[in-house]
Scaffold this motif. Structure first.
Motif, PDB file in Angstrom:
ATOM      1  N   SER A  19      -6.663 -14.678   0.708  1.00  0.00           N
ATOM      2  CA  SER A  19      -5.356 -14.120  -0.188  1.00  0.00           C
ATOM      3  C   SER A  19      -5.825 -13.855  -1.739  1.00  0.00           C
ATOM      4  CB  SER A  19      -4.164 -14.910  -0.055  1.00  0.00           C
ATOM      5  OG  SER A  19      -3.598 -15.133   1.247  1.00  0.00           O
ATOM      6  N   VAL A  23      -7.050  -9.624  -3.167  1.00  0.00           N
ATOM      7  CA  VAL A  23      -5.850  -9.243  -3.895  1.00  0.00           C
ATOM      8  C   VAL A  23      -6.243  -7.731  -4.218  1.00  0.00           C
ATOM      9  CG1 VAL A  23      -4.410  -9.485  -5.936  1.00  0.00           C
ATOM     10  CG2 VAL A  23      -4.783 -11.297  -4.770  1.00  0.00           C
ATOM     11  N   GLY A  24      -7.400  -7.497  -4.869  1.00  0.00           N
ATOM     12  CA  GLY A  24      -7.695  -6.072  -5.265  1.00  0.00           C
ATOM     13  C   GLY A  24      -7.824  -5.228  -4.188  1.00  0.00           C
ATOM     14  N   ALA A  26      -6.152  -5.407  -1.571  1.00  0.00           N
ATOM     15  CA  ALA A  26      -4.817  -5.294  -1.033  1.00  0.00           C
ATOM     16  C   ALA A  26      -3.965  -4.334  -1.948  1.00  0.00           C
ATOM     17  CB  ALA A  26      -3.897  -6.498  -1.119  1.00  0.00           C
ATOM     18  N   GLU A  27      -4.252  -4.343  -3.193  1.00  0.00           N
ATOM     19  CA  GLU A  27      -3.583  -3.433  -4.197  1.00  0.00           C
ATOM     20  C   GLU A  27      -4.027  -1.916  -3.787  1.00  0.00           C
ATOM     21  OE1 GLU A  27      -4.529  -5.588  -7.844  1.00  0.00           O
ATOM     22  OE2 GLU A  27      -2.592  -6.771  -7.773  1.00  0.00           O
ATOM     23  N   SER A  28      -5.354  -1.790  -3.746  1.00  0.00           N
ATOM     24  CA  SER A  28      -6.001  -0.485  -3.480  1.00  0.00           C
ATOM     25  C   SER A  28      -5.397  -0.015  -2.387  1.00  0.00           C
ATOM     26  CB  SER A  28      -7.513  -0.538  -3.441  1.00  0.00           C
ATOM     27  OG  SER A  28      -7.954  -1.115  -2.401  1.00  0.00           O
ATOM     28  N   ASN A  30      -2.497  -0.024  -1.271  1.00  0.00           N
ATOM     29  CA  ASN A  30      -1.244   0.806  -1.672  1.00  0.00           C
ATOM     30  C   ASN A  30      -1.265   2.101  -1.998  1.00  0.00           C
ATOM     31  OD1 ASN A  30       0.359  -1.618  -0.898  1.00  0.00           O
ATOM     32  ND2 ASN A  30       0.226  -2.272  -3.024  1.00  0.00           N
ATOM     33  N   GLN A  31      -2.440   2.504  -2.756  1.00  0.00           N
ATOM     34  CA  GLN A  31      -2.719   4.007  -3.018  1.00  0.00           C
ATOM     35  C   GLN A  31      -3.305   4.755  -1.882  1.00  0.00           C
ATOM     36  OE1 GLN A  31      -1.514   4.308  -5.941  1.00  0.00           O
ATOM     37  NE2 GLN A  31      -1.344   2.040  -5.870  1.00  0.00           N
ATOM     38  N   TRP A  37       3.563   0.929   4.580  1.00  0.00           N
ATOM     39  CA  TRP A  37       3.215  -0.675   4.488  1.00  0.00           C
ATOM     40  C   TRP A  37       2.156  -1.170   5.312  1.00  0.00           C
ATOM     41  CZ3 TRP A  37       3.608  -2.581   9.111  1.00  0.00           C
ATOM     42  CH2 TRP A  37       4.936  -2.267   9.805  1.00  0.00           C
ATOM     43  N   TRP A  40      -1.140  -7.858   6.966  1.00  0.00           N
ATOM     44  CA  TRP A  40      -2.307  -8.365   7.174  1.00  0.00           C
ATOM     45  C   TRP A  40      -2.194  -9.323   8.435  1.00  0.00           C
ATOM     46  CZ3 TRP A  40      -6.694  -7.980   3.748  1.00  0.00           C
ATOM     47  CH2 TRP A  40      -6.581  -6.930   2.782  1.00  0.00           C
TER      48      TRP A  40
END
Length: 104
Positions: A19, A23-24, A26-28, A30-31, A37, A40
């Motif tokens: 986790s 994080v980076g 996971a955030e990417s 979203n784009q 959704w 994981w």
């Protein structure tokens, strides 16, 4: 809507360590085009990583799977299994599945 299931052999960190380090990524995610959704998934016992994704349409799911498989291969994961499913919305609604029908 299309559901994409992905899994692959994974020898890296899991749980909190995963986790914190991803994080980076996971955030990417979203784009990504058409993504609604992602859940994981990980199995330390079976040494598997993966995810369950909900996409707006099949072309978005296929494009993401192709890109993600190439990214994973670049990270040393030789085989990625990805399956795109249709969703039975009436039965999923009975069981409270986290999907929705877009009104036109």
């Amino acid at each position: 809507m299309k559901l994409l299931q992905v899994d692959f052999e994974y020898q890296g960190a899991m749980g909190v360590e995963m986790s914190n380090s991803l994080v980076g990524l996971a955030e990417s995610i979203n784009q990504e085009e058409g993504l609604i959704w992602k859940i994981w998934t990980e199995s330390e016992l079976n040494k598997l990583g993966g995810g369950i994704y909900l996409f707006e349409d099949e072309s978005s799911a296929k494009s993401y799977l192709e890109m993600h498989a190439a990214r994973l291969k670049g990270m040393g994961v030789p085989k990625v299994r990805g399956i795109i499913f249709d969703i039975n919305l009436p039965l999923t609604e009975v069981n409270g599945g986290p999907v929705f029908i877009k009104e036109s």
